[in-house]
Write a protein that holds these residues in place. Structure first.
Motif, PDB file in Angstrom:
ATOM      1  N   ARG A 157      -8.618   2.467  12.664  1.00 37.59           N
ATOM      2  CA  ARG A 157      -8.798   1.724  11.415  1.00 37.59           C
ATOM      3  C   ARG A 157      -8.231   0.307  11.561  1.00 37.59           C
ATOM      4  NH1 ARG A 157     -11.076   5.715  10.474  1.00 37.59           N
ATOM      5  NH2 ARG A 157     -11.039   7.090   8.663  1.00 37.59           N
ATOM      6  N   PRO A 158      -9.009  -0.710  11.189  1.00 37.54           N
ATOM      7  CA  PRO A 158      -8.404  -2.048  11.100  1.00 37.54           C
ATOM      8  C   PRO A 158      -7.598  -2.138   9.803  1.00 37.54           C
ATOM      9  CG  PRO A 158     -10.712  -2.137  10.475  1.00 37.54           C
ATOM     10  CD  PRO A 158     -10.432  -0.711  10.846  1.00 37.54           C
ATOM     11  N   PHE A 159      -6.476  -2.837   9.835  1.00 35.61           N
ATOM     12  CA  PHE A 159      -5.798  -3.110   8.561  1.00 35.61           C
ATOM     13  C   PHE A 159      -6.775  -3.878   7.668  1.00 35.61           C
ATOM     14  CE2 PHE A 159      -1.754  -2.932  11.138  1.00 35.61           C
ATOM     15  CZ  PHE A 159      -1.179  -1.867  10.453  1.00 35.61           C
ATOM     16  N   PRO A 160      -6.924  -3.485   6.408  1.00 40.38           N
ATOM     17  CA  PRO A 160      -7.841  -4.220   5.522  1.00 40.38           C
ATOM     18  C   PRO A 160      -7.428  -5.694   5.413  1.00 40.38           C
ATOM     19  CG  PRO A 160      -7.114  -2.169   4.494  1.00 40.38           C
ATOM     20  CD  PRO A 160      -6.284  -2.351   5.727  1.00 40.38           C
TER      21      PRO A 160
ATOM     22  N   LYS B 185      -5.297   1.590   2.241  1.00 39.60           N
ATOM     23  CA  LYS B 185      -6.508   0.946   1.720  1.00 39.60           C
ATOM     24  C   LYS B 185      -6.196  -0.341   0.961  1.00 39.60           C
ATOM     25  CE  LYS B 185      -9.415   4.993   1.809  1.00 39.60           C
ATOM     26  NZ  LYS B 185     -10.074   6.087   1.096  1.00 39.60           N
ATOM     27  N   THR B 186      -4.996  -0.410   0.397  1.00 38.34           N
ATOM     28  CA  THR B 186      -4.622  -1.605  -0.358  1.00 38.34           C
ATOM     29  C   THR B 186      -3.176  -1.981   0.001  1.00 38.34           C
ATOM     30  OG1 THR B 186      -3.625  -0.397  -2.200  1.00 38.34           O
ATOM     31  CG2 THR B 186      -6.010  -0.786  -2.329  1.00 38.34           C
ATOM     32  N   VAL B 187      -2.798  -3.198  -0.409  1.00 36.99           N
ATOM     33  CA  VAL B 187      -1.424  -3.649  -0.171  1.00 36.99           C
ATOM     34  C   VAL B 187      -0.448  -2.691  -0.857  1.00 36.99           C
ATOM     35  CG1 VAL B 187       0.189  -5.568  -0.458  1.00 36.99           C
ATOM     36  CG2 VAL B 187      -2.233  -6.041  -0.010  1.00 36.99           C
ATOM     37  N   GLU B 188      -0.857  -2.149  -2.005  1.00 34.36           N
ATOM     38  CA  GLU B 188       0.018  -1.253  -2.769  1.00 34.36           C
ATOM     39  C   GLU B 188       0.335   0.031  -1.985  1.00 34.36           C
ATOM     40  OE1 GLU B 188      -2.699  -2.898  -4.150  1.00 34.36           O
ATOM     41  OE2 GLU B 188      -1.228  -4.360  -4.872  1.00 34.36           O
ATOM     42  N   ASP B 189      -0.562   0.404  -1.082  1.00 31.76           N
ATOM     43  CA  ASP B 189      -0.301   1.615  -0.277  1.00 31.76           C
ATOM     44  C   ASP B 189       0.914   1.455   0.637  1.00 31.76           C
ATOM     45  OD1 ASP B 189      -2.404   2.961  -1.440  1.00 31.76           O
ATOM     46  OD2 ASP B 189      -3.826   2.498   0.179  1.00 31.76           O
ATOM     47  N   LEU B 190       1.372   0.220   0.821  1.00 37.68           N
ATOM     48  CA  LEU B 190       2.575   0.009   1.641  1.00 37.68           C
ATOM     49  C   LEU B 190       3.845   0.288   0.835  1.00 37.68           C
ATOM     50  CD1 LEU B 190       1.606  -3.348   3.444  1.00 37.68           C
ATOM     51  CD2 LEU B 190       1.558  -1.037   4.412  1.00 37.68           C
ATOM     52  N   ASN B 191       3.699   0.331  -0.475  1.00 37.06           N
ATOM     53  CA  ASN B 191       4.862   0.475  -1.346  1.00 37.06           C
ATOM     54  C   ASN B 191       5.562   1.825  -1.127  1.00 37.06           C
ATOM     55  OD1 ASN B 191       6.415  -0.953  -3.129  1.00 37.06           O
ATOM     56  ND2 ASN B 191       5.509   0.048  -4.945  1.00 37.06           N
ATOM     57  N   GLY B 192       6.802   1.757  -0.710  1.00 43.36           N
ATOM     58  CA  GLY B 192       7.577   2.978  -0.480  1.00 43.36           C
ATOM     59  C   GLY B 192       7.260   3.678   0.825  1.00 43.36           C
TER      60      GLY B 192
ATOM     61  N   TYR C  33      -4.885  -1.119  13.579  1.00 41.31           N
ATOM     62  CA  TYR C  33      -4.819  -2.305  14.444  1.00 41.31           C
ATOM     63  C   TYR C  33      -5.140  -3.541  13.650  1.00 41.31           C
ATOM     64  CZ  TYR C  33      -9.969  -1.925  14.634  1.00 41.31           C
ATOM     65  OH  TYR C  33     -11.298  -1.849  14.319  1.00 41.31           O
ATOM     66  N   PRO C  34      -4.782  -4.727  14.145  1.00 41.43           N
ATOM     67  CA  PRO C  34      -3.898  -4.949  15.294  1.00 41.43           C
ATOM     68  C   PRO C  34      -2.433  -4.868  14.900  1.00 41.43           C
ATOM     69  CG  PRO C  34      -4.541  -7.065  14.378  1.00 41.43           C
ATOM     70  CD  PRO C  34      -5.207  -6.005  13.528  1.00 41.43           C
ATOM     71  N   GLY C  35      -1.566  -4.736  15.899  1.00 41.10           N
ATOM     72  CA  GLY C  35      -0.124  -4.840  15.658  1.00 41.10           C
ATOM     73  C   GLY C  35       0.202  -6.315  15.479  1.00 41.10           C
ATOM     74  N   TRP C  36       0.032  -6.815  14.271  1.00 37.98           N
ATOM     75  CA  TRP C  36       0.113  -8.274  14.043  1.00 37.98           C
ATOM     76  C   TRP C  36       1.523  -8.815  14.291  1.00 37.98           C
ATOM     77  CZ3 TRP C  36       3.680  -8.673  10.283  1.00 37.98           C
ATOM     78  CH2 TRP C  36       3.721  -7.708   9.270  1.00 37.98           C
ATOM     79  N   TRP C  37       2.489  -7.942  14.398  1.00 35.02           N
ATOM     80  CA  TRP C  37       3.856  -8.401  14.680  1.00 35.02           C
ATOM     81  C   TRP C  37       4.115  -8.548  16.182  1.00 35.02           C
ATOM     82  CZ3 TRP C  37       2.135  -4.272  12.013  1.00 35.02           C
ATOM     83  CH2 TRP C  37       2.248  -3.022  12.600  1.00 35.02           C
TER      84      TRP C  37
ATOM     85  N   MET D 194      -0.737  -2.053  19.134  1.00 35.27           N
ATOM     86  CA  MET D 194      -1.433  -1.431  18.008  1.00 35.27           C
ATOM     87  C   MET D 194      -0.508  -1.444  16.786  1.00 35.27           C
ATOM     88  SD  MET D 194      -4.586  -0.478  18.766  1.00 35.27           S
ATOM     89  CE  MET D 194      -5.063   0.904  17.705  1.00 35.27           C
ATOM     90  N   GLY D 195      -1.112  -1.253  15.616  1.00 33.58           N
ATOM     91  CA  GLY D 195      -0.342  -1.254  14.377  1.00 33.58           C
ATOM     92  C   GLY D 195       0.388   0.044  14.114  1.00 33.58           C
TER      93      GLY D 195
END
Lengths: 362, 362
Positions: free
Chosen positions: B298-301, B165-172, B234-238, B156-157
């Protein structure tokens, strides 16, 4: 050929006791068994698993326990392997349980179930979901034990001379398909045909049959169907993962030293992994060659899939009404399938579907 | 504790020759080994595989070859298992190669590759796609041999306190994730954190970290993350399928009788099948309980997945420019992945996707 040979057991026992060593005579006797495979040597992955298994047993025992493998027809025909184990003609067979559906439809479920479990689910159902217990309770009637040993992985739907565009196109279709899935195709209006591997090509060429299913790209390629029936359909919904087994005569099994039993189990797992990995390695290359050689890949249309699903569930219900063993096993499978796919749709399918999408984009 | 013990070898040899029996002294010595696991006993599937393996070896040898298993920390910490094998503190370890990414990033690829191979592909790449050769050429530098032994299946992720919700939400985002995948998250703006299993819950609770990945439903459930970080992605793409290995000191391996080597290989396969089947059986039940207990699946968007894919390929290219071993292995994986998914999208995914659809309909 003698089926079992103990080399000087009494003498070794005496010697062992003289030096207070472990009970060597009991645990490592010289032993020769015969294994009949249900497959010809040309199917090198299906037949090959028996060879990998036998070599693993020999290597683990310093060649003390030797299992000689025979291709289908060398001792008994491929579809009589279970009988040969039951009556003690051979100690064991490497075979597919669903070949014996004529004895009892319950046999079909331990290999694969139409719209049932995929390759990994079948393995986990067997090991942890009650499958192995159900299987061996059932097989006890036939005086053998079954140990999983390989899987073909998800099969293809087969080779068709003409495209299947609607459910009605199945009507009257002479389709080479055996066993329980044949009953389902009957319900869909098709006319199932039983033909040995070598007879399929000429029948397709002459038009005596309209379509034929075999295994998957790697095995199918060898029979050259692409030249006479180019439409190659998927998925083989009647075999989401077809598990092979080692069938072992119960009297012979019970007479084995415990360490030889352990070695047979471990060697079966090794051959299991070998077969699945070999198909997963070979099918991608084979499907590329087949496509380059003219195979027209076609998914079964959704309405055909859905009608097939309904026909399958109806057929399960009918057989369950007549056969308590079948009902017990198929109910276990259907419950397991529901839970498994609820999880599968999350991580596994989420990962695979994204990877396919990215590959398609290049 | 002595690491190897031959029980009266000379005496048994003499007795054996007296009855012209096979060379028992050479092939079945009494032997004791130690295996250090990288996992605590509480992770009963990861740790359990070592126990299944050791029991299979003991059973196959009538307890002559005994491998005692130790949980992480009992002899050496879990992340030092490879060092303990390399320097001969223990004969072998059951571990994940990617824990040693600090020595060389190439280690990461033999367990799982971000956006790489799924569980079955990893097995077939190892067995038939060149993986095992690449692995053991590489591991030779560290004086050990690796034999596949288990897989966590697609992970799992992880657990997030807030939605992504967006790539920007990963920031920090302070994300508990280790190893090579941590580098990729850095490129995406996140701040990877290394924390031992027991420290994750309090850190999530206090908000010292924003998210944490662990394994999958069955293992994650035990740590209770749902109460402090309910969004379960999900998924744990790594880790499309994280393969475990038995690492075996090469000198100890080469000194083993050939039949014990064969038994170690077969027992590793048996434990491999056991672990995969156990996860495939336990995860469906665990995800149901987690969802009932408040986990928000939740699936990663898609844009997050695609940005992650690009960051991964860029990171692979950067590492490949600096490390020839890494380049050789990752190039092999990427080529294998392309061919494998071209086939997977046909029968396997065709079957699974339809089954999921029918289940959702009820």
């Amino acid at each position: 050929m003698k089926r079992r040979q103990f080399l000087g057991a009494a003498g070794v026992g005496l010697a062992a006791s003289a030096v207070a060593a472990p009970a060597i005579a009991q645990s490592s006797p010289d032993l020769k068994w015969r294994l009949t495979s249900s497959f010809p040597k040309s199917l090198d992955t299906l037949y090959g698993a028996a060879e990998v298994f036998a070599k693993a047993v020999a290597d683990a025992t310093d060649n003390k326990f030797q299992i000689q493998t025979f291709a289908a027809g060398e001792i008994v025909p491929g579809l009589q392997a279970a009988d040969a184990v039951q009556n003690g003609t051979v100690e064991m067979a490497h075979t597919a349980s669903y070949y014996y559906v004529g004895k009892d439809p319950t046999f079909s479920l331990f290999t694969a179930q139409p719209f049932g479990l995929n390759t990994r689910m079948q393995a986990s159902w067997m090991a942890f979901g009650g499958g192995e217990q159900l299987a061996n309770d059932f097989f006890k009637k036939y005086n053998f034990l079954a140990i999983p040993c390989g899987n073909t992985t998800c099969q293809m739907g087969g080779w068709f001379r003409k495209e299947i565009k609607t459910v009605e196109d199945l009507n009257g279709l002479k389709f080479r398909i055996a066993g329980y899935a044949g009953n389902i195709f009957s319900k869909l209006g098709a006319v199932p045909q039983q033909l040995a591997g070598g007879d399929i090509y000429p029948a397709l060429e002459k038009g005596t049959i309209d379509a034929a299913e075999w295994v998957g790209p790697y095995d199918d390629e060898k029979l050259g169907f692409v030249k006479v029936a180019p439409f190659y359909y998927y998925p083989g919904w009647w075999e989401g993962g077809a598990m092979l087994h080692n069938f072992i005569n119960l009297d012979k099994w019970n007479a084995l030293p415990k360490n030889y039993q352990a070695i047979v189990r471990a060697a079966s797992a090794q051959a299991n992994d070998w077969m699945i990995a070999k198909y997963d390695n070979a099918n991608p290359q084979a499907i590329k060659r087949l496509a380059a050689g003219g195979a027209q890949l076609r998914p079964f249309p959704q309405p055909v899939m859905e009608a097939s699903y309904k026909a399958t569930m109806d057929t399960y219900a009918e057989t369950s009404g007549k056969n308590a063993d079948f009902k017990k096993v198929v109910d276990s499978v259907i419950a397991y399938r529901g839970d498994s796919y609820q999880w599968w749709q999350v991580a596994e399918l989420g990962f695979d579907a994204f990877m396919v999408r990215m590959r398609q984009r290049g």
